[in-house]
Design a protein around this motif. Sequence first.
Motif, short mmCIF file in Angstrom:
data_model
loop_
_atom_site.label_atom_id
_atom_site.label_comp_id
_atom_site.label_asym_id
_atom_site.label_seq_id
_atom_site.Cartn_x
_atom_site.Cartn_y
_atom_site.Cartn_z
N VAL A 151 -0.31 -7.06 5.73
CA VAL A 151 1.14 -6.85 5.72
C VAL A 151 1.90 -8.05 5.18
CG1 VAL A 151 1.45 -7.56 8.14
CG2 VAL A 151 3.13 -6.05 7.04
N ASN A 152 1.47 -9.25 5.49
CA ASN A 152 2.25 -10.40 5.05
C ASN A 152 2.06 -10.70 3.57
OD1 ASN A 152 3.53 -10.79 7.49
ND2 ASN A 152 1.96 -12.17 8.27
N THR A 153 0.91 -10.32 3.01
CA THR A 153 0.73 -10.41 1.56
C THR A 153 1.73 -9.49 0.86
OG1 THR A 153 -1.62 -10.92 1.82
CG2 THR A 153 -0.90 -10.12 -0.33
N VAL A 154 1.89 -8.29 1.42
CA VAL A 154 2.85 -7.33 0.86
C VAL A 154 4.28 -7.85 1.06
CG1 VAL A 154 3.69 -4.95 0.97
CG2 VAL A 154 1.25 -5.42 1.28
N ALA A 155 4.52 -8.45 2.22
CA ALA A 155 5.86 -8.98 2.51
C ALA A 155 6.25 -10.05 1.49
CB ALA A 155 5.89 -9.56 3.92
N ARG B 25 5.12 -10.37 -1.52
CA ARG B 25 5.27 -9.76 -2.84
C ARG B 25 6.63 -9.07 -2.99
NH1 ARG B 25 1.36 -7.35 -6.67
NH2 ARG B 25 2.42 -5.74 -7.87
N TYR B 26 7.10 -8.42 -1.92
CA TYR B 26 8.33 -7.62 -2.01
C TYR B 26 9.52 -8.25 -1.29
CZ TYR B 26 5.62 -4.03 -4.27
OH TYR B 26 4.83 -3.35 -5.18
N GLY B 27 9.35 -9.46 -0.79
CA GLY B 27 10.48 -10.20 -0.27
C GLY B 27 11.06 -9.71 1.03
N PHE B 28 10.23 -9.21 1.94
CA PHE B 28 10.74 -8.88 3.27
C PHE B 28 10.11 -9.81 4.30
CE2 PHE B 28 7.29 -5.74 2.58
CZ PHE B 28 6.53 -5.87 3.74
N ARG B 29 10.62 -9.74 5.52
CA ARG B 29 10.21 -10.67 6.57
C ARG B 29 8.73 -10.51 6.92
NH1 ARG B 29 13.48 -10.74 12.19
NH2 ARG B 29 15.07 -11.62 10.80
N GLU C 49 13.88 -6.38 7.36
CA GLU C 49 14.86 -6.55 6.28
C GLU C 49 14.36 -5.93 4.98
OE1 GLU C 49 15.60 -10.75 6.24
OE2 GLU C 49 16.74 -10.70 8.11
N VAL C 50 13.91 -4.68 5.11
CA VAL C 50 13.42 -3.92 3.94
C VAL C 50 14.53 -2.98 3.49
CG1 VAL C 50 11.70 -2.31 3.05
CG2 VAL C 50 11.05 -4.00 4.79
N PRO C 51 15.11 -3.18 2.32
CA PRO C 51 16.13 -2.25 1.83
C PRO C 51 15.50 -0.92 1.43
CG PRO C 51 15.65 -3.90 0.17
CD PRO C 51 14.89 -4.31 1.40
N GLY C 52 16.23 0.16 1.61
CA GLY C 52 15.69 1.48 1.34
C GLY C 52 15.17 1.66 -0.07
N TRP C 53 15.82 1.01 -1.05
CA TRP C 53 15.41 1.23 -2.44
C TRP C 53 14.03 0.65 -2.74
CZ3 TRP C 53 14.29 -2.77 -5.74
CH2 TRP C 53 14.76 -4.05 -5.41
N LYS C 54 13.57 -0.28 -1.89
CA LYS C 54 12.25 -0.87 -2.11
C LYS C 54 11.11 -0.03 -1.52
CE LYS C 54 13.28 -5.82 -2.51
NZ LYS C 54 12.97 -7.17 -1.96
N LEU C 55 11.45 0.89 -0.61
CA LEU C 55 10.40 1.62 0.11
C LEU C 55 9.41 2.34 -0.80
CD1 LEU C 55 12.36 3.05 3.18
CD2 LEU C 55 10.60 1.27 3.18
N PHE D 32 8.41 1.63 -3.78
CA PHE D 32 7.55 0.65 -4.46
C PHE D 32 6.55 0.03 -3.50
CE2 PHE D 32 11.70 0.76 -6.58
CZ PHE D 32 11.31 1.11 -7.86
N ILE D 33 7.01 -0.25 -2.28
CA ILE D 33 6.10 -0.79 -1.27
C ILE D 33 5.04 0.23 -0.91
CG2 ILE D 33 5.96 -1.62 1.12
CD1 ILE D 33 8.83 -2.72 0.74
N ALA D 34 5.46 1.48 -0.71
CA ALA D 34 4.50 2.54 -0.34
C ALA D 34 3.45 2.73 -1.42
CB ALA D 34 5.25 3.84 -0.09
N ARG D 35 3.86 2.71 -2.67
CA ARG D 35 2.90 2.88 -3.75
C ARG D 35 1.91 1.72 -3.79
NH1 ARG D 35 5.37 3.37 -9.65
NH2 ARG D 35 5.90 1.19 -9.15
N HIS D 36 2.41 0.52 -3.59
CA HIS D 36 1.53 -0.65 -3.59
C HIS D 36 0.53 -0.59 -2.43
CE1 HIS D 36 0.22 -4.75 -4.28
NE2 HIS D 36 0.51 -5.06 -3.02
N VAL D 37 1.00 -0.19 -1.26
CA VAL D 37 0.11 -0.10 -0.10
C VAL D 37 -0.96 0.96 -0.33
CG1 VAL D 37 -0.02 0.54 2.34
CG2 VAL D 37 1.78 -1.01 1.55
#
Length: 215
Positions: free
Chosen positions: A25-29, A31-35, A58-64, A66-71
């Motif tokens: 999770v923190n590697t993803v954090a 990469r995408y700039g969340f806590r 602090e994940v903005p909705g518009w990033k979801l 992109f994060i989901a695809r990466h995960v």
Amino acid sequence: MPYALVIFDLDGTLADSFPWFRLHVNTVARRYGFREVRDEDIDGLRHASTREILDFLEVPGWKLPFIARHVRQLKTKHAASIPLFAGVDIMLDRLAANGTRLALVSSDSEANARQKLGARARLFADFDCSASVFGKARKFRRVVKRARVAPQAAIAIGDETRDIEAAHAAGIACGAVTWGYAAEKALRDRSPDYVFTRMEEIAERLVVSPATPNG
């Protein structure tokens, strides 16, 4: 009542993916700039709703998306290392032997889900995967429609507060498992129809004699 259709979630319900999530999770954090998630944050996050978790991180909705695809892509690399919970095979076999139609709705990809399920994937009549964070209700309705069963004959089983909310929105019953991501109190506070504290309890209550809701 007996259910003709049981719709399962995957991660945290059938697959023990929390250790994998904690590792990555923190590697993803970063990469995408969340806590980033600290060890001391875990208990509080397990008692929070999905929206509260996203606010905390602090994940903005518009990033979801992109994060989901990466995960999902990360999970493709590690799917073979994410085990099923003990007793999943026996539970699924028992439901299938009872003539219950099984479906899977997951935020993961169908390919990853099939790999995690292994030989048990053949027991599932329907897969509707790559769900968005708040997109499961639509998928539940779609699976119920394809199964040609009445909504009251379907139940969704998951481990997060959003699974309960999606089932309520789709007009179907919901069961919550306590061995996944969300804490038992957080699940019970959202009034699922069933709370399962042991894997074998799913078949015991849905096949033998469905128990009183909220047990």
